[in-house]
Design a protein around this motif. Structure first.
Motif, PDB file in Angstrom:
ATOM      1  N   ASP A 191     -32.058 -19.384  -4.070  1.00 24.32           N
ATOM      2  CA  ASP A 191     -32.543 -19.779  -2.745  1.00 24.32           C
ATOM      3  C   ASP A 191     -32.640 -18.587  -1.798  1.00 24.32           C
TER       4      ASP A 191
ATOM      5  N   TYR B  55     -38.118 -18.754 -11.286  1.00 30.47           N
ATOM      6  CA  TYR B  55     -38.708 -18.179 -10.079  1.00 30.47           C
ATOM      7  C   TYR B  55     -39.791 -19.127  -9.597  1.00 30.47           C
ATOM      8  N   THR B  56     -40.061 -19.105  -8.296  1.00 28.70           N
ATOM      9  CA  THR B  56     -41.071 -19.981  -7.714  1.00 28.70           C
ATOM     10  C   THR B  56     -42.466 -19.389  -7.894  1.00 28.70           C
TER      11      THR B  56
ATOM     12  N   HIS C  87     -43.106 -22.350   0.193  1.00 23.78           N
ATOM     13  CA  HIS C  87     -43.410 -20.941  -0.073  1.00 23.78           C
ATOM     14  C   HIS C  87     -44.840 -20.616   0.335  1.00 23.78           C
TER      15      HIS C  87
ATOM     16  N   ARG D 180     -36.813 -12.592  -5.491  1.00 26.31           N
ATOM     17  CA  ARG D 180     -35.551 -13.059  -4.913  1.00 26.31           C
ATOM     18  C   ARG D 180     -34.402 -12.248  -5.477  1.00 26.31           C
TER      19      ARG D 180
ATOM     20  N   GLN E 289     -35.450 -22.631  -3.451  1.00 25.90           N
ATOM     21  CA  GLN E 289     -36.336 -22.514  -4.610  1.00 25.90           C
ATOM     22  C   GLN E 289     -37.212 -23.757  -4.756  1.00 25.90           C
ATOM     23  N   GLU E 290     -38.398 -23.542  -5.287  1.00 31.67           N
ATOM     24  CA  GLU E 290     -39.330 -24.619  -5.633  1.00 31.67           C
ATOM     25  C   GLU E 290     -39.838 -24.345  -7.046  1.00 31.67           C
ATOM     26  N   PHE E 291     -38.918 -24.302  -7.992  1.00 30.06           N
ATOM     27  CA  PHE E 291     -39.273 -24.018  -9.375  1.00 30.06           C
ATOM     28  C   PHE E 291     -40.163 -25.131  -9.921  1.00 30.06           C
ATOM     29  N   SER E 292     -41.050 -24.753 -10.833  1.00 29.82           N
ATOM     30  CA  SER E 292     -41.974 -25.716 -11.433  1.00 29.82           C
ATOM     31  C   SER E 292     -42.132 -25.374 -12.915  1.00 29.82           C
TER      32      SER E 292
ATOM     33  N   PHE F 212     -46.325 -19.558  -6.787  1.00 30.15           N
ATOM     34  CA  PHE F 212     -47.054 -20.093  -5.633  1.00 30.15           C
ATOM     35  C   PHE F 212     -48.549 -19.821  -5.676  1.00 30.15           C
TER      36      PHE F 212
ATOM     37  N   ALA G 143     -45.495 -25.524  -4.590  1.00 29.81           N
ATOM     38  CA  ALA G 143     -44.480 -24.826  -3.790  1.00 29.81           C
ATOM     39  C   ALA G 143     -44.890 -24.830  -2.320  1.00 29.81           C
TER      40      ALA G 143
ATOM     41  N   GLY H  98     -45.523 -14.907  -8.104  1.00 31.15           N
ATOM     42  CA  GLY H  98     -44.193 -15.501  -8.006  1.00 31.15           C
ATOM     43  C   GLY H  98     -43.433 -14.884  -6.854  1.00 31.15           C
TER      44      GLY H  98
END
Length: 145
Positions: free
Chosen positions: A86, A106-107, A7, A81, A65-68, A109, A4, A78
């Motif tokens: 976004d 959720y992102t 983020h 949001r 978002q940078e979901f993984s 990080f 991420a 996380g």
């Protein structure tokens, strides 16, 4: 940083600017997570507004978002949001237990790698009030290594 990058860059910038210092853990749900990072309304030394804490962010725009596929295990960090994927800005949460229902939504990080006993000791909120904490604990000082 590859999971991420945007983020992580945002969190790093806010930490380096000292904006997380004295910010409270405004929402803490026992057995779930501890949320903090409202740099607008959550600074206990400067501009703490309990009735608004958790609704603010930073002066920067929201992040996409940078979901993984990183799972939300205990200790994972996380980005908080709204319903909009976004809408992450400065608020984040630390998982107190596994929460795999958040995976891919959720992102992620980061992760607590030591000192989880201190995270576990954060004052818990009212379970009947979505984890709202009266007289909450705060981040004393945040720094980047």
């Amino acid at each position: 940083k590859e999971i991420a990058p945007n983020h992580i860059q945002r969190i790093t910038e806010l930490v380096q600017a000292g904006l997380y210092n004295s910010v409270v853990f405004h929402r803490v749900i026992d057995g779930f997570m501890a949320q903090t990072g409202d740099v607008l309304y959550g600074n206990k030394e400067k501009n703490y507004a309990p009735n608004r804490c958790g609704t603010g962010g930073s002066e920067h725009p929201n992040l996409k978002q940078e979901f993984s596929d990183m799972p939300f295990d205990k200790g994972v960090l996380g980005m908080a949001r709204s319903q909009d994927p976004d809408s992450a800005n400065s608020q984040f949460f630390i998982m107190l237990q596994e929460g795999h229902f958040l995976n891919g939504n959720y992102t992620v990080f980061g992760k607590v790698t030591r000192g989880m006993k201190f995270v576990d000791a954060i004052k818990k909120g009212d379970a009947n009030d979505n984890g709202t904490v009266e007289n909450p604990d705060k981040i004393v000082s945040a720094r980047v290594k």
